[in-house]
Structures are given as structure tokens and as C-alpha cells.
Design a protein around this motif. Structure first.
Motif, mmCIF file in Angstrom:
data_model
loop_
_atom_site.group_PDB
_atom_site.id
_atom_site.type_symbol
_atom_site.label_atom_id
_atom_site.label_comp_id
_atom_site.label_asym_id
_atom_site.label_seq_id
_atom_site.Cartn_x
_atom_site.Cartn_y
_atom_site.Cartn_z
ATOM 1 N N ILE A 242 18.006 -4.441 -15.493
ATOM 2 C CA ILE A 242 17.248 -5.192 -16.510
ATOM 3 C C ILE A 242 16.916 -6.586 -15.989
ATOM 4 O O ILE A 242 15.783 -7.056 -16.111
ATOM 5 N N GLU A 243 17.908 -7.233 -15.387
ATOM 6 C CA GLU A 243 17.667 -8.586 -14.872
ATOM 7 C C GLU A 243 16.608 -8.580 -13.766
ATOM 8 O O GLU A 243 15.754 -9.480 -13.696
ATOM 9 N N SER A 244 16.635 -7.562 -12.916
ATOM 10 C CA SER A 244 15.660 -7.474 -11.835
ATOM 11 C C SER A 244 14.251 -7.243 -12.366
ATOM 12 O O SER A 244 13.286 -7.842 -11.886
ATOM 13 N N GLN A 245 14.136 -6.396 -13.384
ATOM 14 C CA GLN A 245 12.823 -6.057 -13.935
ATOM 15 C C GLN A 245 12.242 -7.176 -14.799
ATOM 16 O O GLN A 245 11.035 -7.415 -14.796
ATOM 17 N N LEU A 246 13.094 -7.855 -15.553
ATOM 18 C CA LEU A 246 12.609 -8.809 -16.558
ATOM 19 C C LEU A 246 12.863 -10.264 -16.189
ATOM 20 O O LEU A 246 12.387 -11.170 -16.887
ATOM 21 N N GLN A 247 13.625 -10.495 -15.134
ATOM 22 C CA GLN A 247 13.919 -11.872 -14.706
ATOM 23 C C GLN A 247 14.503 -12.695 -15.851
ATOM 24 O O GLN A 247 14.084 -13.817 -16.135
ATOM 25 N N GLN A 248 15.504 -12.111 -16.514
ATOM 26 C CA GLN A 248 16.183 -12.791 -17.615
ATOM 27 C C GLN A 248 17.659 -12.414 -17.580
ATOM 28 O O GLN A 248 18.018 -11.338 -17.083
ATOM 29 N N PRO A 249 18.529 -13.274 -18.077
ATOM 30 C CA PRO A 249 19.957 -12.940 -18.066
ATOM 31 C C PRO A 249 20.295 -11.808 -19.030
ATOM 32 O O PRO A 249 19.717 -11.706 -20.117
ATOM 33 N N VAL A 250 21.214 -10.958 -18.615
ATOM 34 C CA VAL A 250 21.713 -9.875 -19.462
ATOM 35 C C VAL A 250 23.218 -10.068 -19.603
ATOM 36 O O VAL A 250 23.952 -10.019 -18.621
ATOM 37 N N TYR A 251 23.652 -10.314 -20.819
ATOM 38 C CA TYR A 251 25.076 -10.590 -21.052
ATOM 39 C C TYR A 251 25.622 -9.872 -22.287
ATOM 40 O O TYR A 251 26.770 -10.072 -22.672
ATOM 41 N N ALA A 252 24.788 -9.024 -22.920
ATOM 42 C CA ALA A 252 25.215 -8.337 -24.144
ATOM 43 C C ALA A 252 25.100 -6.831 -23.986
ATOM 44 O O ALA A 252 24.132 -6.320 -23.415
ATOM 45 N N LEU A 253 26.087 -6.143 -24.514
ATOM 46 C CA LEU A 253 26.156 -4.682 -24.451
ATOM 47 C C LEU A 253 26.384 -4.139 -25.853
ATOM 48 O O LEU A 253 27.258 -4.628 -26.571
ATOM 49 N N ALA A 254 25.578 -3.157 -26.244
ATOM 50 C CA ALA A 254 25.839 -2.430 -27.484
ATOM 51 C C ALA A 254 26.489 -1.110 -27.110
ATOM 52 O O ALA A 254 25.938 -0.333 -26.317
ATOM 53 N N LEU A 255 27.666 -0.847 -27.653
ATOM 54 C CA LEU A 255 28.406 0.360 -27.306
ATOM 55 C C LEU A 255 27.719 1.605 -27.880
ATOM 56 O O LEU A 255 27.372 1.626 -29.062
ATOM 57 N N PRO A 256 27.516 2.639 -27.084
ATOM 58 C CA PRO A 256 26.977 3.896 -27.619
ATOM 59 C C PRO A 256 27.893 4.435 -28.722
ATOM 60 O O PRO A 256 29.111 4.508 -28.540
ATOM 61 N N PHE A 257 27.293 4.760 -29.855
ATOM 62 C CA PHE A 257 28.031 5.241 -31.021
ATOM 63 C C PHE A 257 29.054 4.226 -31.519
ATOM 64 O O PHE A 257 29.931 4.536 -32.308
ATOM 65 N N GLY A 258 28.950 2.999 -31.032
ATOM 66 C CA GLY A 258 29.778 1.901 -31.513
ATOM 67 C C GLY A 258 31.218 1.946 -31.074
ATOM 68 O O GLY A 258 32.055 1.224 -31.617
ATOM 69 N N ALA A 259 31.532 2.793 -30.075
ATOM 70 C CA ALA A 259 32.945 3.001 -29.741
ATOM 71 C C ALA A 259 33.211 2.814 -28.255
ATOM 72 O O ALA A 259 32.347 3.093 -27.417
ATOM 73 N N ALA A 260 34.426 2.351 -27.942
ATOM 74 C CA ALA A 260 34.868 2.223 -26.542
ATOM 75 C C ALA A 260 36.365 1.981 -26.514
ATOM 76 O O ALA A 260 36.926 1.342 -27.418
ATOM 77 N N GLY A 261 37.004 2.480 -25.459
ATOM 78 C CA GLY A 261 38.419 2.210 -25.241
ATOM 79 C C GLY A 261 38.605 0.929 -24.456
ATOM 80 O O GLY A 261 37.639 0.316 -23.986
ATOM 81 N N GLN A 262 39.856 0.539 -24.289
ATOM 82 C CA GLN A 262 40.150 -0.729 -23.632
ATOM 83 C C GLN A 262 39.737 -0.729 -22.169
ATOM 84 O O GLN A 262 39.309 -1.748 -21.630
ATOM 85 N N ILE A 263 39.839 0.423 -21.502
ATOM 86 C CA ILE A 263 39.443 0.478 -20.089
ATOM 87 C C ILE A 263 37.955 0.190 -19.952
ATOM 88 O O ILE A 263 37.520 -0.554 -19.065
ATOM 89 N N ALA A 264 37.154 0.765 -20.846
ATOM 90 C CA ALA A 264 35.705 0.547 -20.809
ATOM 91 C C ALA A 264 35.354 -0.895 -21.137
ATOM 92 O O ALA A 264 34.440 -1.478 -20.529
ATOM 93 N N ILE A 265 36.075 -1.491 -22.076
ATOM 94 C CA ILE A 265 35.808 -2.892 -22.419
ATOM 95 C C ILE A 265 36.118 -3.798 -21.240
ATOM 96 O O ILE A 265 35.353 -4.721 -20.920
ATOM 97 N N GLN A 266 37.224 -3.527 -20.549
ATOM 98 C CA GLN A 266 37.558 -4.339 -19.379
ATOM 99 C C GLN A 266 36.520 -4.140 -18.274
ATOM 100 O O GLN A 266 36.138 -5.096 -17.578
ATOM 101 N N ALA A 267 36.016 -2.926 -18.141
ATOM 102 C CA ALA A 267 34.972 -2.660 -17.148
ATOM 103 C C ALA A 267 33.705 -3.433 -17.498
ATOM 104 O O ALA A 267 32.998 -3.928 -16.598
ATOM 105 N N ALA A 268 33.405 -3.536 -18.789
ATOM 106 C CA ALA A 268 32.232 -4.297 -19.236
ATOM 107 C C ALA A 268 32.388 -5.777 -18.880
ATOM 108 O O ALA A 268 31.436 -6.425 -18.426
ATOM 109 N N ILE A 269 33.579 -6.304 -19.093
ATOM 110 C CA ILE A 269 33.845 -7.710 -18.729
ATOM 111 C C ILE A 269 33.643 -7.903 -17.231
ATOM 112 O O ILE A 269 32.967 -8.838 -16.784
ATOM 113 N N ASP A 270 34.206 -7.007 -16.444
ATOM 114 C CA ASP A 270 34.098 -7.099 -14.991
ATOM 115 C C ASP A 270 32.650 -6.954 -14.524
ATOM 116 O O ASP A 270 32.262 -7.515 -13.488
#
Length: 342
Positions: A242-270
Motif C-alpha cells: 500500500i505504501e509503495s502504491q500510494l506513497q502514504q504511511p500505513v499504520y492501521a489494520l482492521a482484523l478480518p472478522f474482528g478477531a485475532a490471537g495474541q501471536i497475530a497481534i504481536q506480529a502486527a506490531i512487529d
């Protein structure tokens, strides 16, 4: 002499008798003058129109008064929309007319639609306007570009679209996703694109024995490290593309179906994400966890402008009897995505 006197007396009598008529003529109201323009202005239809106007004026004045009312401060209600189409479907698909009427309600009732940057700054200690609302769209459908963009532009409202990056510009079944050119056009109007994963918006058979959203945990037979790496690479790819195509910062994620475990959240942070949106019901305050932000489903045919107004206020804690969050069908995107991913 006698003839002259008689003439004077007769003239005086004529003047005296004519006075009431002269007086009436001099005091007649100009509006009764029969000119072409006045005839048009006083046609019966115009009179009826003038009588019909006060309720509309009254309603506009009421809206103006309400627009100054403060329902809540230092809070943000985040709205979720998905698809916009003439044929509405329960849960996730609303008509362009319904969407426009909801935006009009936000204006007339005095809500202030804010940008994603304003929400981020608010969570970092900044301020937001009273009655703050953030508008979001999940999945990245072309209908957001086709229908939502012009309506938002008319009202100078910002918004966020969370795109499934692999689907950008594609058509799955009869659902089309907006392309990069559309995303650039949207960005110029402050309708920005953020991530809804690259290609993890699906269900799978998980290690816990359940069929659930992929971000909920490892797949059956998958190690924790392999799972963490899969999620990290997917989210990192979505952000970088997204950043490459639009030349804008991407810092927000909407979880599919609104759900995620702690491992996925930590991966998102990383992977570089600072804000993570769920579908849990609630209002955002400065004390909210930026990695578990609540939202309210506004994109349902069951929602009228009046009901959305009440729902926003209930979510913000204004009403004493909060309304229940309208649930969205969890398998909606699964039906669409499964045709492509199998």
C-alpha cells in the motif's frame, strides 16, 4: 358675480363629495397593483408553496440548533461499513441512498467526522472535536470508490478503507474490489487506504480443533513459529505494498472478522502497525487499547438515520439504555474469498 359664486360653490361640493374616493385611492396598498410580476407572485400555487415552507424551514432551524449540541466529549465512535449496492442485504450491504441519508444525519445532528490521523493523535494525548465519529470501510470494494467517495466529498468528510491487498483491482464472483488508481483518487479526497491483511481474510481449520479466522491461531499441524512468521510476512507485505502504491504511511489494520490471537497481534506490531481495529462494540477513549479498538456496525439495512443517531449516542454512553450492536455475518467474506483461495 352671482354666476361666479355659484360656480365656486358647485366646485367645492364636488371636491367634498370626491374626498372619500381620493383618500381610499391614496391609501390603497401597492401589493394590489395589477402588474404582470405581481400577478405571478400571488397565484394560488405560490401561496400554497409559501404555506408549505414553514415546516421545512423549521426542520432546518431545528437541525441548526442541534448541530451546536454536545452529546459527548473526548470520545470517538468508529463506524463500520462494507458494501454499497442498490440491492441491500442483511448485515453488510446498504443502498447508496441509505448511506447518503446517514451522512446527512451526521451533519444535521452535529457530529464531527474525523480522520484516522486525528484518531491516532487523540490516542497519543491530542484532542478531537465534540461528537467525534470516524467512518471506516472493510474489504475494499469498488462500491466504496463508486458510491461512498462522491457522497463523502460533497460533505468534506474523511474516511478510511481497509483493503484486502491481494484483491485490489480484482473481481471475485460478482463483487469487484477497487484498484490502485481508484485508491489514489480516493486518497486525494482524504479517503485513505489501510490494511485488512494481504491474504489472510479467511477461515481455516485451526490447531485448537475449530474452524475459525486465520488470525485466531495456528493452523492444524502448524508450529507457533511458522504461524507467527506467516502472519508477520502477510501483514508486512500488505503495509509495504500500500505504501509503495500510494506513497502514504500505513499504520492501521482492521482484523478480518474482528478477531485475532495474541501471536497475530504481536506480529502486527512487529510488521509496523500502530492501530488495530476490531468489531467489538464500544467507544474509543484516550484510555482505549490502540491494538484493540472497538467499532459499531452502521452498514446494515436495519439501520435508519434515526437509529444510527441513537446507536452512536448509546455507544458513547449518552443514553441510559445502550442499544445492542448489530452483528455482522461472520462468513460473508468467506463465501467470497473461498472461490479464489481454494
Amino acid at each position: 358675480m352671482k354666476n361666479k359664486a355659484a360656480t365656486v360653490i358647485a366646485f367645492a361640493l364636488v371636491l367634498l363629495l370626491s374626498f372619500p374616493f381620493i383618500y381610499a385611492h391614496l391609501n390603497r396598498k401597492p401589493a394590489t397593483t395589477t402588474t404582470a410580476s405581481d400577478d405571478t407572485a400571488h397565484q394560488p400555487g405560490s401561496v400554497q408553496f409559501a404555506i408549505a415552507n414553514p415546516p421545512q424551514i423549521e426542520q432546518a432551524q431545528l437541525g441548526k440548533v442541534q448541530s451546536n449540541k454536545v452529546y459527548y466529549r473526548n470520545k470517538v465512535v468508529v463506524l463500520i461499513y462494507h458494501h454499497i449496492d442498490a440491492k441491500e442485504e442483511a448485515g453488510l450491504v446498504i443502498s447508496p441512498e441509505r448511506f447518503a441519508s446517514e451522512l446527512d444525519m451526521l451533519l444535521s445532528r452535529g457530529y464531527h467526522v474525523i480522520s484516522l490521523d486525528q484518531l491516532r493523535d487523540f490516542l497519543n494525548g491530542g484532542s478531537v472535536p465534540d461528537n467525534a465519529v470516524l467512518i471506516t470501510f472493510d474489504d475494499g470494494y469498488e462500491s466504496v470508490h463508486q458510491y461512498a467517495l462522491p457522497e463523502l466529498q460533497k460533505r468534506h468528510m474523511p474516511a478510511v478503507a481497509f483493503a484486502i491487498v491481494k484483491y485490489v483491482g480484482q473481481k471475485l464472483g460478482n463483487l469487484k474490489y477497487y484498484g490502485w488508481d481508484a485508491a489514489r483518487e480516493m486518497a486525494t479526497a482524504n479517503l485513505i487506504t489501510q490494511s485488512h491483511t494481504y491474504n489472510l481474510h479467511n477461515f481455516g481449520f485451526l490447531a485448537n480443533g475449530k474452524n475459525g479466522p486465520l488470525l485466531n491461531g495456528p493452523l492444524k499441524g502448524q508450529s507457533l513459529s511458522d504461524y507467527r512468521n506467516m502472519v508477520y510476512l502477510d501483514l508486512k507485505r500488505s503495509r509495504e505494498e500500500i505504501e509503495s502504491q500510494l506513497q502514504q504511511p500505513v499504520y492501521a489494520l482492521a482484523l478480518p472478522f474482528g478477531a485475532a490471537g495474541q501471536i497475530a497481534i504481536q506480529a502486527a506490531i512487529d510488521a509496523g502497525f500502530k492501530l488495530v481495529f476490531t468489531t467489538r462494540y464500544g467507544v474509543v477513549t484516550r484510555q482505549s487499547n490502540p491494538l484493540a479498538l472497538p467499532r459499531v456496525n452502521a452498514g446494515s439495512p436495519a439501520i435508519t438515520p434515526a437509529r444510527l443517531d441513537a446507536l452512536i449516542q448509546a455507544t458513547a454512553g449518552v443514553n441510559s439504555h445502550p442499544q445492542e450492536q448489530l452483528k455482522q455475518p461472520q462468513n460473508h467474506q468467506l463465501k467470497v474469498a473461498s472461490k479464489k483461495t481454494k
